[in-house]
Write an enzyme that holds these catalytic residues in place. Structure first.
Site, PDB file in Angstrom:
ATOM      1  N   ASP A  22       0.839  -1.186   0.000  1.00  0.00           N
ATOM      2  CA  ASP A  22       0.000   0.000   0.000  1.00  0.00           C
ATOM      3  C   ASP A  22       0.879   1.244   0.000  1.00  0.00           C
ATOM      4  O   ASP A  22       2.087   1.174   0.243  1.00  0.00           O
ATOM      5  CB  ASP A  22      -0.884   0.029   1.250  1.00  0.00           C
ATOM      6  CG  ASP A  22      -2.021  -0.974   1.198  1.00  0.00           C
ATOM      7  OD1 ASP A  22      -2.239  -1.560   0.124  1.00  0.00           O
ATOM      8  OD2 ASP A  22      -2.677  -1.170   2.234  1.00  0.00           O
ATOM      9  N   LYS A  76      -3.279   3.687  -3.002  1.00  0.00           N
ATOM     10  CA  LYS A  76      -4.602   4.227  -3.291  1.00  0.00           C
ATOM     11  C   LYS A  76      -4.748   5.558  -2.575  1.00  0.00           C
ATOM     12  O   LYS A  76      -4.324   5.717  -1.439  1.00  0.00           O
ATOM     13  CB  LYS A  76      -5.708   3.275  -2.833  1.00  0.00           C
ATOM     14  CG  LYS A  76      -5.703   1.945  -3.564  1.00  0.00           C
ATOM     15  CD  LYS A  76      -6.813   1.048  -3.066  1.00  0.00           C
ATOM     16  CE  LYS A  76      -6.796  -0.285  -3.814  1.00  0.00           C
ATOM     17  NZ  LYS A  76      -7.875  -1.182  -3.351  1.00  0.00           N
ATOM     18  N   MET A 117     -11.129   6.876   7.655  1.00  0.00           N
ATOM     19  CA  MET A 117     -11.353   7.514   6.352  1.00  0.00           C
ATOM     20  C   MET A 117     -12.470   8.559   6.416  1.00  0.00           C
ATOM     21  O   MET A 117     -13.334   8.611   5.551  1.00  0.00           O
ATOM     22  CB  MET A 117     -11.673   6.456   5.287  1.00  0.00           C
ATOM     23  CG  MET A 117     -10.575   5.429   5.111  1.00  0.00           C
ATOM     24  SD  MET A 117     -11.032   4.044   4.028  1.00  0.00           S
ATOM     25  CE  MET A 117     -12.091   3.086   5.124  1.00  0.00           C
TER      26      MET A 117
END
Length: 262
Positions: free
Chosen positions: A43, A65, A177
């Site tokens: 990641d 991402k 998030m």
């Protein structure tokens, strides 16, 4: 049957949780896995010191991402992992935090199993646990919270998620998030009956050198995010336990009345 960490066992996947940032929070087993990797599919936001644990000869592939921008869709990541395993590589799929807490680890395990290939999961310290510990913020406490819940602030749209009963007196809610949707999160929780003066902490870049821990009230959450220019990664903690933390108060712009403290 050989262990997946057996150096003679080829063509396998080891899903590894890298923790919230600090390499010192890697598990011993995670370090062992990295040392035997031929390919590291990782990641974004993984500390370079973690990647350096893998052999210099190991191929490092970033599948980072970001909000509204993915270098590879999830199906392509799954296919990439499977292709390298079929070529006989030991693939370490390195994920921030814990693979099974908002890390899509379950989807990747399903894809590897569907291909008939061996896979192991090595858990990591989740962002919530690591960041809260750093801020001296207990997510549960005998006098303040007997339950804790984890939700995603960007997951199939806030309007489709039912958070009723997850936040309030005696409960702690941890939101991953949620930086970009902080205003909507506050409105959603208050509409569900959570008091506007419920304490909230924002734990930004936890366990990293430039980390911050900020404390405000639920009604001020979105405004504080803007004032303080909070950036991802960050988690939001809602609940009475926030008052026990070392987070710094940033209540400018929100009037806290005497009634608020009662």
């Amino acid at each position: 049957m050989a262990s997946l960490l057996d150096p003679d066992a080829r063509g396998r996947v080891i899903l590894v949780g890298a923790g919230p940032g600090d390499p010192g929070l890697l598990t011993v087993r995670a370090v062992e896995a990295l040392k035997c990797a031929d390919v590291v599919v990782h990641d974004g936001l993984i500390d370079p010191r973690v990647l350096d644990i893998a052999p210099a000869t190991a191929q490092r592939i970033s599948v980072a991402k970001r909000r509204a921008r993915h270098t590879l869709p999830q199906d392509a990541i799954n296919a990439l992992i499977v292709a390298h395993v079929r070529a006989g590589s030991v693939v370490v799929r390195l994920k921030g935090g814990d693979p099974f807490i908002f890390g899509r680890g379950g989807e990747e395990v399903e894809a590897v199993r569907a291909a008939g290939l061996p896979v192991e999961v090595i858990p990591g310290v989740s962002a919530a646990l690591g960041c809260a510990a750093e801020a001296m913020l207990p997510l549960t406490h005998r006098d303040h919270a007997s339950a804790v819940s984890f939700v995603a602030g960007q997951c199939k749209g806030l309007s489709e998620q039912d958070w009723s009963g997850l936040a309030g007196q005696g409960r702690t809610l941890v939101i991953y998030m949620g930086v970009a949707t902080a205003d909507q999160i506050a409105d959603k929780l208050m509409a569900d009956g959570v008091a506007p003066d419920m304490p909230v902490a924002v734990l930004e870049k936890g366990t990293q050198p430039d980390h911050r821990a900020l404390r405000t009230l639920l009604a001020d959450l979105g405004a504080m995010m803007t004032r303080e220019r909070v950036a991802s990664p960050a988690i939001i903690v809602v609940g009475e336990v926030v008052e026990l933390s070392d987070a710094e108060n940033r209540l400018a712009g929100y009037v806290r009345t005497a009634e608020t403290f009662a």
